[in-house]
Design an enzyme around this catalytic site. Structure first.
Site, PDB file in Angstrom:
ATOM      1  N   GLU A 333      10.455  11.587  64.222  1.00  0.00           N
ATOM      2  CA  GLU A 333       9.516  12.563  64.629  1.00  0.00           C
ATOM      3  C   GLU A 333       8.618  12.222  66.078  1.00  0.00           C
ATOM      4  OE1 GLU A 333       8.259  14.285  60.225  1.00  0.00           O
ATOM      5  OE2 GLU A 333       6.898  12.605  61.010  1.00  0.00           O
TER       6      GLU A 333
HETATM    7  C1  TNX Z   1       7.550  13.021  57.301  1.00  0.00           C
HETATM    8  S1  TNX Z   1      10.414  11.924  57.109  1.00  0.00           S
HETATM    9  C2  TNX Z   1       7.363  12.106  57.672  1.00  0.00           C
HETATM   10  C3  TNX Z   1       6.281  11.339  57.597  1.00  0.00           C
HETATM   11  C4  TNX Z   1       5.106  11.996  56.794  1.00  0.00           C
HETATM   12  C5  TNX Z   1       6.128  12.782  55.716  1.00  0.00           C
HETATM   13  C6  TNX Z   1       5.484  13.773  54.651  1.00  0.00           C
HETATM   14  C7  TNX Z   1       9.685  10.781  58.114  1.00  0.00           C
HETATM   15  C8  TNX Z   1      10.431   9.791  58.436  1.00  0.00           C
HETATM   16  N1  TNX Z   1       8.388  10.840  58.493  1.00  0.00           N
HETATM   17  O1  TNX Z   1       5.377  10.818  58.659  1.00  0.00           O
HETATM   18  O2  TNX Z   1       4.193  11.397  56.117  1.00  0.00           O
HETATM   19  O3  TNX Z   1       7.046  13.489  56.432  1.00  0.00           O
HETATM   20  O4  TNX Z   1       6.166  13.938  53.788  1.00  0.00           O
END
Ligand code: TNX
Length: 528
Positions: A333
């Site tokens: 992300e």
């Molecule tokens: C996505 S999936 C994230 C996290 C969040 C989570 C909440 C991923 C690798 N990262 O930063 O905490 O969603 O469900």
């Protein structure tokens, strides 16, 4: 009979199902057509086991643990034997001396299933053997579930005669705990280690830094913890581990044959570091501490050399604290980083990790990197239905001679709501995620093209935006983590929820006995 009453007939049904998996000729609890089986007495009631053992045949009678029972350790079995008696002594009140000759014999010797163990229980004793102490430890976890759960009314400690030969499907059976969104201290982490050890999970991945908090002391960068450690979601005090406390966690995990994987999520998810040091920001201005739950707004400054001095200090110190082979660099992300910047960052940082001798793990997004070190591990967090980009990115990781850890968000994420009316949890990954869904997937079926050998293992991540107590951790994890553990361990080609549910229901009595909070999910015959 009292015990059968307590377990309900589901327990008995589960025995029959366990036996149905075994060789027909060896089964003695099945009946000739039309004749109902004699209900077993309390002391010979064969308990069921999660994760399901690969091979099990039940025998006649039971071994009774009593005040005359002694335990013997051969080869390198001593530490596991000590762990076993330390569990059983307070439970049973028996002295269980560790002596030269025992009724319970633990052996480390060659010739047993790789990563697993062989267990034989007869009326006269128990023999548990494995190639190494880690496999023996997993055998002890099975043994615990063959004993009755330690409730106040438990007075007879019978183990029904059985022969089990068992080994893991995957080498990496992970749980992840996000200690960044909400901080959890050393004692909470130790408790979670004990919780997951029961399930033959052998890796605990700690998500040590994110926008809301930096949780590990790094020499030379004191503001990371003084500033970055002093916040969390909702604005609480946060916290961090000193390096000595972190070593204590690593050592405790090692005593349970669990490897700690430290993660520093980069280049996004870094607001806590950017709030600690102005010079890590491209504009030279410190960010404010962040207490919310958004993602994708922060980035380390990719063009600054200081960024790599910082990352090298962090990774080098983490590698020194880590006896295990892996360092996790996050990489998910990173929407506040341009793609060319992201690629150059991943290339440099994966090389920094490789220079410490450790293997890189990153979320599967690191597949964008163009110089991934051989053996890089990608942690897959997209859904079970394969999707365009993640399929390409995982393929690129495999092209670097890499492997995958499967943690598909719609089934393996423990932070997803059990049902939409729940207070705890998030719902972005196709929530609700029921126990049936957590159990009903196969890691090798997501990318059938990649081949089963491309999978290092599975992981159950618990993000903690909504979770801030130990009871809440356990509530979100249990029982879904039991499903993920079975997917990681069991070699059975035809797992079904129908067969799993009664075993899980029986396991609920062990969770009750251990004081573990869990969701009594619909569709499972919980034992009381
Ligand atoms: C996505 S999936 C994230 C996290 C969040 C989570 C909440 C991923 C690798 N990262 O930063 O905490 O969603 O469900």
């Amino acid at each position: 009979m009292a015990l059968i009453h307590r377990m309900g007939w589901y327990g008995v049904l589960a025995i029959a199902l366990a036996c149905a998996n075994a060789t027909a000729s060896a089964i003695n609890t099945t009946t000739t057509a039309g004749v109902a089986p004699e209900p077993p007495t309390a002391s010979v009631l064969a308990r069921t086991v999660v994760p399901a053992p690969g091979y099990r045949v039940d025998g006649e009678g039971a071994f009774q643990l009593d005040r005359t029972t002694s335990v013997e350790a051969r080869g390198e079995a001593r530490p596991v034997a000590e762990y076993l008696v330390n569990l059983l002594r307070p439970m049973t009140g028996f002295s269980l001396p560790l002596s030269g000759r025992g009724d319970i014999v633990l052996v480390v010797e060659p010739g047993h299933p790789p990563g697993g163990y062989d267990l034989r229980v007869t009326t006269s004793g128990i023999w548990l053997a494995a190639d190494d102490p880690a496999g023996l430890f997993e055998g002890v976890q099975t043994l615990r579930q063959l004993l009755p759960p330690a409730t106040p009314s438990t007075t007879r400690w019978g183990i029904a005669a059985t022969t089990i030969s068992d080994r893991p499907r995957f080498a990496y059976r992970g749980a992840m705990l996000d200690v960044a969104r909400h901080f959890f201290g050393v004692d909470d982490v130790k408790r979670y280690i004990d919780d997951i050890a029961m399930l033959k999970i052998n890796v605990l991945h700690l998500h040590l830094a994110d926008d809301q908090g930096w949780r590990i002391a790094i020499d030379g960068w004191p503001r990371l913890t003084a500033v970055g450690g002093a916040s969390q979601v909702g604005g609480g005090a946060g916290g961090y581990y000193t390096q000595d406390q972190y070593r204590e966690i690593v050592a405790y995990a090692a005593s349970r044959y669990i490897t700690i994987v430290p993660e520093i999520d980069m280049p996004g998810h870094t607001n806590a570091a950017l709030a600690s040091y102005a010079e890590l920001n491209c504009d030279g201005r410190t960010r404010l501490p962040y207490h919310g739950t958004s993602v994708g707004f922060s980035s380390l400054c990719i063009g600054k050399e200081l960024t790599y001095t910082f990352v090298t200090d962090v990774i080098t110190q983490l590698a020194a604290l880590t006896p295990g082979p892996w360092i996790h660099i996050g990489g998910d992300e990173s929407s506040a980083t341009t793609l060319p910047d992201y690629i150059s960052f991943v290339n440099r940082v994966t090389a920094i990790v490789a220079a410490t001798g450790k293997t890189v793990i990153g979320w599967h997004d690191i597949g964008y990197g163009t110089t991934l070190p051989p053996g890089t591990v990608g942690e897959y967090w997209d859904y079970t239905g394969p999707r365009g980009a993640s399929s390409v990115l995982t393929q690129r990781i495999l092209n670097a001679d890499g492997r995958l850890i499967m943690a598909p968000a719609n089934v393996a994420y423990l932070d997803q709501k059990y049902d939409l009316s729940e207070r705890l949890g998030t719902k972005w990954a196709q929530a609700p995620t029921t126990i049936q869904e957590a159990y009903g997937w196969d890691p090798a079926a997501i990318f059938p093209k990649h081949g089963a050998e491309s999978i290092l293992g599975v992981e159950a991540p618990l993000w903690t935006e909504t979770v801030d107590t130990m009871a809440e951790i356990e509530y979100m994890a249990f029982p879904r983590i039991v499903a993920i553990a079975e997917i990681g361990w069991s070699t059975s080609a035809k797992r079904t929820f129908k067969e799993f549910a009664p075993r899980l229901g029986t396991f609920g009595a062990y969770l009750d006995a251990a004081g573990i909070t869990y969701k009594r999910t619909p569709g499972v015959p919980w034992s009381h």
